[in-house]
Motif scaffolding. Structure first.
Motif, PDB file in Angstrom:
ATOM      1  N   LEU A 305       0.828  -1.201   0.000  1.00 57.69           N
ATOM      2  CA  LEU A 305       0.000   0.000   0.000  1.00 57.69           C
ATOM      3  C   LEU A 305       0.866   1.256   0.000  1.00 57.69           C
ATOM      4  CD1 LEU A 305      -2.772   1.376   0.237  1.00 57.69           C
ATOM      5  CD2 LEU A 305      -2.592   1.108   2.725  1.00 57.69           C
ATOM      6  N   CYS A 306       1.895   1.274   0.838  1.00 58.66           N
ATOM      7  CA  CYS A 306       2.762   2.455   0.920  1.00 58.66           C
ATOM      8  C   CYS A 306       3.561   2.653  -0.363  1.00 58.66           C
ATOM      9  CB  CYS A 306       3.704   2.317   2.119  1.00 58.66           C
ATOM     10  SG  CYS A 306       2.867   2.421   3.715  1.00 58.66           S
ATOM     11  N   VAL A 307       4.038   1.564  -0.978  1.00 56.19           N
ATOM     12  CA  VAL A 307       4.799   1.683  -2.223  1.00 56.19           C
ATOM     13  C   VAL A 307       3.911   2.220  -3.340  1.00 56.19           C
ATOM     14  CG1 VAL A 307       6.008   0.378  -4.018  1.00 56.19           C
ATOM     15  CG2 VAL A 307       6.459  -0.105  -1.613  1.00 56.19           C
ATOM     16  N   ILE A 308       2.678   1.713  -3.436  1.00 52.94           N
ATOM     17  CA  ILE A 308       1.761   2.170  -4.480  1.00 52.94           C
ATOM     18  C   ILE A 308       1.430   3.654  -4.294  1.00 52.94           C
ATOM     19  CG2 ILE A 308      -0.581   1.907  -5.394  1.00 52.94           C
ATOM     20  CD1 ILE A 308      -0.387  -1.058  -4.771  1.00 52.94           C
ATOM     21  N   VAL A 309       1.130   4.043  -3.065  1.00 51.32           N
ATOM     22  CA  VAL A 309       0.802   5.447  -2.799  1.00 51.32           C
ATOM     23  C   VAL A 309       2.012   6.335  -3.067  1.00 51.32           C
ATOM     24  CG1 VAL A 309       0.148   7.089  -0.999  1.00 51.32           C
ATOM     25  CG2 VAL A 309      -1.027   4.895  -1.166  1.00 51.32           C
ATOM     26  N   ALA A 310       3.205   5.873  -2.694  1.00 52.30           N
ATOM     27  CA  ALA A 310       4.419   6.666  -2.931  1.00 52.30           C
ATOM     28  C   ALA A 310       4.649   6.866  -4.426  1.00 52.30           C
ATOM     29  CB  ALA A 310       5.624   5.975  -2.297  1.00 52.30           C
ATOM     30  N   ASN A 311       4.413   5.841  -5.231  1.00 50.44           N
ATOM     31  CA  ASN A 311       4.556   5.983  -6.676  1.00 50.44           C
ATOM     32  C   ASN A 311       3.508   6.925  -7.248  1.00 50.44           C
ATOM     33  OD1 ASN A 311       6.610   4.081  -8.193  1.00 50.44           O
ATOM     34  ND2 ASN A 311       5.932   2.990  -6.378  1.00 50.44           N
ATOM     35  N   PHE A 312       2.304   6.876  -6.699  1.00 52.40           N
ATOM     36  CA  PHE A 312       1.242   7.775  -7.151  1.00 52.40           C
ATOM     37  C   PHE A 312       1.625   9.229  -6.875  1.00 52.40           C
ATOM     38  CE2 PHE A 312      -2.795  10.040  -6.273  1.00 52.40           C
ATOM     39  CZ  PHE A 312      -3.402   9.890  -7.511  1.00 52.40           C
ATOM     40  N   VAL A 313       2.160   9.478  -5.687  1.00 56.14           N
ATOM     41  CA  VAL A 313       2.593  10.839  -5.344  1.00 56.14           C
ATOM     42  C   VAL A 313       3.745  11.278  -6.246  1.00 56.14           C
ATOM     43  CG1 VAL A 313       3.614  12.257  -3.525  1.00 56.14           C
ATOM     44  CG2 VAL A 313       1.803  10.633  -2.961  1.00 56.14           C
ATOM     45  N   ALA A 314       4.672  10.343  -6.554  1.00 58.13           N
ATOM     46  CA  ALA A 314       5.786  10.678  -7.438  1.00 58.13           C
ATOM     47  C   ALA A 314       5.284  11.045  -8.830  1.00 58.13           C
ATOM     48  CB  ALA A 314       6.753   9.497  -7.531  1.00 58.13           C
ATOM     49  N   ASP A 315       4.269  10.336  -9.323  1.00 54.47           N
ATOM     50  CA  ASP A 315       3.699  10.679 -10.630  1.00 54.47           C
ATOM     51  C   ASP A 315       3.113  12.089 -10.631  1.00 54.47           C
ATOM     52  OD1 ASP A 315       4.387   8.265 -11.745  1.00 54.47           O
ATOM     53  OD2 ASP A 315       2.502   7.287 -11.229  1.00 54.47           O
ATOM     54  N   LEU A 316       2.447  12.447  -9.537  1.00 50.16           N
ATOM     55  CA  LEU A 316       1.884  13.801  -9.450  1.00 50.16           C
ATOM     56  C   LEU A 316       2.981  14.851  -9.364  1.00 50.16           C
ATOM     57  CD1 LEU A 316      -1.121  13.235  -6.992  1.00 50.16           C
ATOM     58  CD2 LEU A 316      -1.091  13.167  -9.487  1.00 50.16           C
TER      59      LEU A 316
END
Length: 331
Positions: A305-316
């Motif tokens: 969950l944390c890795v997916i959210v971190a990648n989502f934030v990086a995309d933004l």
């Protein structure tokens, strides 16, 4: 807007796949967790009373319903962060065990990761801007040397020389044995004293990767036309380095940093094991060697969950830093 919607759908789809795999893998494994737990107390090869086995299964929440029924029940438990009971720390729940270990990992590994990224990226910018000079040679040589050492070897060497031989730092743990965690000044100083050496090993061993990556990206970017144009206009060198070169060269590092932040929750497994630091990595190690499946499941899901959210934030962040990404996503 389309870019944001696409990334959100991708995040939700990836999360659903991770949750489903987290549900299926332990249930497709042979054996019965209740039998494993009883065997630890009775010894392997001993006959298990069926009534006792059933009672243990009920206590641990093990169900023999259909896989689909278990799946819907599992989804409801995940929404409420209910991962069941830990086998090795019974009767504590998995959520309780993770909640106790997570702050130690976030404090140690999180702060160390941020420091290593900031220091390594800054030194990489400096080395690239002063390439082929003494500063570049010294910085890159030291970073390549420290980056080549295995993570666990450096931690073991630090424990032996700095803790065992010279007694400059505590050998293990996050605080003195027998101390009660409080917000008092004495306890906080004790925690800092125990965390300096583990944090130092993480920063030194991981800083080189950020430094070398940023230096190589910077050198590639220095040859771009817009950098030459900025120099021709007479802009100050530090302004060109920070606002033109570093801003574009740092994009790959941001992706790596987002991944690193996501994996902060996993803890630094080898470092936490070497120092017996009570974080998520140490909890995961104990869960694996003791076959604590609910705890392994809970930790794995939190990490994903944390890795997916971190990648989502990086995309933004990519969209904010590089407008070309936004234009490409809207085309």
């Amino acid at each position: 807007m389309r870019y944001f919607l696409r990334r959100t759908l991708f995040l939700l789809g990836t999360l659903w796949v991770a949750i489903t795999l987290n549900f299926l893998i332990p249930r497709l494994m042979p054996g019965n967790p209740a039998s494993v737990m009883i065997a630890k107390f009775m010894g392997r090869g001993q006959q298990i009373n069926p009534q006792s086995l059933h009672a243990i299964e009920v206590m641990l929440g093990i169900s023999h319903a259909s896989l689909l029924s278990q799946y819907w029940q599992y989804l409801g438990q995940v929404v409420h962060f209910n991962f069941g009971l830990s086998y090795t720390q019974f009767p504590y729940s998995v959520t309780y065990v993770i909640a106790q270990a997570l702050p130690w990992t976030l404090g140690l590994v999180g702060l160390s990761t941020v420091l290593s990224f900031i220091i390594g990226t800054s030194l990489g910018i400096l080395a690239a801007w002063r390439r082929n000079k003494m500063t570049d040679s010294v910085v890159t040589s030291i970073s390549a040397f420290t980056n080549a050492f295995p993570y666990f070897w450096f931690a073991l060497a630090a424990v032996y020389f700095l803790s065992y031989l010279h007694n400059w730092f505590p050998l293990t743990g996050a605080y003195e044995i027998g101390s009660t965690p409080t917000f008092s000044g004495a306890f906080i100083l004790d925690v800092i004293r125990h965390g300096i050496l583990p944090a130092l090993t993480i920063v030194i061993s991981s800083m080189g990767g950020w430094l070398l990556g940023m230096r190589n990206n910077m050198i590639n970017t220095l040859g771009e036309d817009y950098v030459l144009l900025a120099s021709a206009k007479g802009l100050k060198s530090h302004w060109i380095a920070s606002m033109y070169v570093a801003r574009n060269a740092i994009l790959p590092n941001i992706t790596g940093f987002a991944m690193a932040l996501g994996f902060v929750v996993a803890g630094s497994l080898l470092t936490e094991v070497v120092f017996a630091y009570p974080g998520i990595g140490y909890a995961m190690y104990n869960a694996v060697i003791n076959e604590d499946f609910p705890l392994m499941q809970g930790i794995f899901l939190i990490i994903v969950l944390c890795v997916i959210v971190a990648n989502f934030v990086a995309d933004l962040l990519y969209v904010l830093i590089d407008p070309r990404v936004r234009r490409g996503g809207e085309s």
